[in-house]
Structures are given as structure tokens and as C-alpha cells.
Write a protein that holds these residues in place. Structure first.
Motif, mmCIF file in Angstrom:
data_model
loop_
_atom_site.group_PDB
_atom_site.id
_atom_site.type_symbol
_atom_site.label_atom_id
_atom_site.label_comp_id
_atom_site.label_asym_id
_atom_site.label_seq_id
_atom_site.Cartn_x
_atom_site.Cartn_y
_atom_site.Cartn_z
ATOM 1 N N VAL A 140 -8.362 0.429 -11.834
ATOM 2 C CA VAL A 140 -9.109 0.053 -10.834
ATOM 3 C C VAL A 140 -9.985 -0.563 -11.762
ATOM 4 C CG1 VAL A 140 -10.872 0.650 -9.646
ATOM 5 C CG2 VAL A 140 -8.848 2.242 -10.189
ATOM 6 N N SER A 175 -1.485 2.735 -8.746
ATOM 7 C CA SER A 175 -1.336 3.788 -8.022
ATOM 8 C C SER A 175 -0.475 4.209 -9.526
ATOM 9 C CB SER A 175 -0.440 4.621 -7.403
ATOM 10 O OG SER A 175 -1.539 4.767 -6.324
ATOM 11 N N GLU A 181 -6.358 -2.237 -7.894
ATOM 12 C CA GLU A 181 -6.448 -0.991 -8.297
ATOM 13 C C GLU A 181 -4.591 -0.272 -7.537
ATOM 14 O OE1 GLU A 181 -6.647 2.181 -5.508
ATOM 15 O OE2 GLU A 181 -5.084 0.951 -4.181
ATOM 16 N N THR A 204 -16.683 -0.549 -3.473
ATOM 17 C CA THR A 204 -15.853 -0.211 -3.398
ATOM 18 C C THR A 204 -14.029 -0.612 -3.108
ATOM 19 O OG1 THR A 204 -17.390 1.507 -3.632
ATOM 20 C CG2 THR A 204 -14.997 2.479 -3.785
ATOM 21 N N THR A 246 1.098 -1.411 0.053
ATOM 22 C CA THR A 246 -0.126 0.662 -0.181
ATOM 23 C C THR A 246 0.676 1.390 -0.057
ATOM 24 O OG1 THR A 246 -0.228 -0.070 2.655
ATOM 25 C CG2 THR A 246 -1.811 -1.624 1.210
ATOM 26 N N SER A 267 -10.043 0.508 -1.982
ATOM 27 C CA SER A 267 -9.421 2.086 -1.366
ATOM 28 C C SER A 267 -8.162 1.453 -0.468
ATOM 29 C CB SER A 267 -10.600 2.518 -0.457
ATOM 30 O OG SER A 267 -11.024 2.016 0.316
ATOM 31 N N ARG A 268 -7.538 2.430 -0.810
ATOM 32 C CA ARG A 268 -6.903 1.933 0.287
ATOM 33 C C ARG A 268 -5.942 3.384 0.674
ATOM 34 N NH1 ARG A 268 -0.612 1.554 -3.697
ATOM 35 N NH2 ARG A 268 -2.286 0.287 -4.667
ATOM 36 N N ASP A 269 -5.309 3.104 2.126
ATOM 37 C CA ASP A 269 -5.207 4.333 3.653
ATOM 38 C C ASP A 269 -3.984 3.766 3.324
ATOM 39 O OD1 ASP A 269 -4.321 5.845 5.611
ATOM 40 O OD2 ASP A 269 -6.561 5.401 6.611
#
Length: 126
Positions: free
Chosen positions: A58, A53, A51, A69, A28, A71-73
Motif C-alpha cells: 500500500v 493484493s 493498493e 485511507t 477490483t 480501500s476496495r470492495d
């Protein structure tokens, strides 16, 4: 040692919501392709979402588009899968996975994956 650790699975009623988490510090932090697969009883493991970057791609399986959905933190090193309007056919073991490389999500198949988590069970009651 590379580790992917899922959590958040459980029993949920149809129409409900659930959020899966995957501790994946390494993947991540940069442009690694990371995402989710699932495997229902008696069926092959199938891609759910990915997903990255690297190119902003996606991927969502048609069966979950508009409901799930990803998502990443990066600060926490966690990947999420927010599941809404859950259906009985979403019942499966969900696996966090990574290609282990900086790459696109344009191809997201089991053969692309180098690292797997242990899986978390999601059971949907009708």
C-alpha cells in the motif's frame, strides 16, 4: 471497454471528511494495482495512494499519510479513498487509476498508469 468512474468530490471545509469512490469492476477483482492521483491547478499530477493484493503493498504520499485511507470492495467493484482532516492544499482534481496489470504499488507514478478515470473535483475551503 475498460472504465474507471470517480464520484464523491465536492466542496468541503478544512478539517472535514470526504469519501471518493471509483467504479472499477475489473481492477477490483484480482491483484491489479489500483489507486489515486491528484492534480492541483498549475501543478503536475501527483500520486496519492495505491493498493494491490499481489504483495499487500500500500502506498500513501507523505502529504496524506495518517489522513487518507484507500480501500476496495471487490463485491461491489468499487475503490474508495476516505479523506479525513482535509486541508486546503488537498484541493485538486482526483483521478482513479490503474496499472492494468498484476503488480506492486512500490512504484506508483503517472508513467506506471495505463487506465485513467475522468476525475472528480475536491475543493477545500479554509
Amino acid at each position: 471497454e475498460v472504465q474507471l468512474a470517480e464520484s464523491g468530490g465536492g466542496l468541503v471545509q478544512a478539517g472535514g471528511s470526504l469519501r471518493l469512490s471509483c467504479k472499477a469492476w475489473l481492477f477490483t477483482q484480482g491483484d491489479y494495482a489500483i489507486g489515486w492521483f491528484r492534480q492541483a491547478p498549475g501543478k503536475e499530477r501527483e500520486p496519492v495512494s495505491c493498493e494491490t493484493s499481489m504483495d499487500g503493498s500500500v502506498y500513501y504520499a507523505d502529504s496524506v499519510k495518517g489522513r487518507f485511507t484507500i480501500s476496495r470492495d471487490g463485491a461491489k467493484g468499487i475503490l474508495y479513498l476516505q479523506m479525513t482532516n482535509i486541508k486546503p492544499e488537498d484541493t485538486a482534481v482526483y483521478y482513479c487509476a490503474s496499472k492494468g496489470s498484476i503488480s506492486s504499488c512500490r512504484s506508483w507514478e503517472t508513467r506506471d498508469v495505463r487506465y485513467w478515470g475522468q476525475g472528480t473535483q475536491v475543493t477545500v475551503s479554509s
